[in-house]
Design an enzyme around this catalytic site. Structure first.
Site, mmCIF file in Angstrom:
data_model
loop_
_atom_site.group_PDB
_atom_site.id
_atom_site.type_symbol
_atom_site.label_atom_id
_atom_site.label_comp_id
_atom_site.label_asym_id
_atom_site.label_seq_id
_atom_site.Cartn_x
_atom_site.Cartn_y
_atom_site.Cartn_z
ATOM 1 N N VAL A 1 1.011 -1.328 0.214
ATOM 2 C CA VAL A 1 0.157 0.083 -0.107
ATOM 3 C C VAL A 1 0.900 1.283 -0.086
ATOM 4 O O VAL A 1 2.049 1.014 0.484
ATOM 5 C CB VAL A 1 -1.047 0.108 1.334
ATOM 6 N N SER A 2 0.280 2.419 -0.433
ATOM 7 C CA SER A 2 1.313 3.479 -0.500
ATOM 8 C C SER A 2 1.363 4.259 0.832
ATOM 9 O O SER A 2 2.372 5.071 0.906
ATOM 10 C CB SER A 2 0.693 4.506 -1.430
ATOM 11 N N HIS A 3 0.418 4.137 1.657
ATOM 12 C CA HIS A 3 0.502 5.208 3.004
ATOM 13 C C HIS A 3 0.477 4.319 4.117
ATOM 14 O O HIS A 3 -0.066 3.322 3.954
ATOM 15 C CB HIS A 3 -0.499 6.131 2.961
ATOM 16 N N GLN B 1 -2.859 2.919 5.394
ATOM 17 C CA GLN B 1 -3.626 1.945 4.606
ATOM 18 C C GLN B 1 -3.460 0.611 5.435
ATOM 19 O O GLN B 1 -2.467 0.289 5.794
ATOM 20 C CB GLN B 1 -3.284 2.054 3.283
#
Length: 198
Positions: free
Chosen positions: A9-11, A14
């Site tokens: 996931v990017s963040h 998340q």
């Protein structure tokens, strides 16, 4: 021949649970996961560990192609590494299987769409910031939602306003800077005055 999973996931806010569950259901014996942007491989230590570790005949599963790469260039670099090692890439939610010609074709197409999505999102963000700045320029600085870079502090302006009888709070409001910054400049001004007039 082993089956590995990669989740991303990017963040940090998340959650990886849905991806990890899907990869376990696909039979992955080991799952590497991380919370990093995927526009490049740089900084993705878990992916690099997986790429270094896999051997000929192994398979790497992802849930979707955009979990492993968000640009076609980065995706092609990863595929070159996997091809040189004789490792297949498969996806649980997309018809991706690099061990078949059709799967390779689908992967290229989905990689192009993932890159397009990233570029479109970047353009939307840039446009949104530009519009906010245009609206903000009609408001006093303190009311602006996009503050941008802090203003450059001009000691001469602060000295002039002080000489006009304004206090630190009033100077800060007038110039749109922090009160602490005004105090720092005033302290320097006072020290310079002491040096000039011993």
């Amino acid at each position: 021949m082993a089956v590995y999973g990669y989740a991303r996931v990017s963040h940090a806010s998340q959650c990886l649970d849905v991806q990890i569950d899907a990869l376990r259901a696909a039979g992955c014996s080991v799952i590497r996961s991380e919370k990093k942007s995927a526009t490049t491989r740089e900084g993705r230590a878990e992916l690099q560990t997986l790429l270094d570790f896999v051997r000929e005949g192994d398979t790497i599963y992802v849930t979707r192609v955009d979990r492993i790469a968000r640009s076609i260039g980065d995706l092609q670099d990863i595929l070159r590494v996997l091809k040189s090692k004789g490792v297949a890439l498969k996806a649980t939610e997309q018809p991706i299987d690099t061990s078949t010609p059709l799967g390779k074709c689908m992967l290229d197409l989905l990689g192009i769409f993932a890159e397009l999505e990233t570029n479109l999102r970047r353009e939307r963000q840039t446009e949104a910031i530009r519009r906010i700045k245009e609206i903000d320029n009609t408001k006093p600085r303190q009311e602006r939602s996009y503050q941008g870079r802090p203003p450059t502090i001009n000691p001469d302006e602060i000295r002039q306003l002080r000489d006009e009888g304004l206090g630190a709070t009033a100077i800060a409001e007038r110039l749109g800077i922090g009160r602490a910054s005004v105090y720092r400049v005033l302290k320097i001004i006072v020290a310079q005055g002491s040096l000039e007039n011993p």
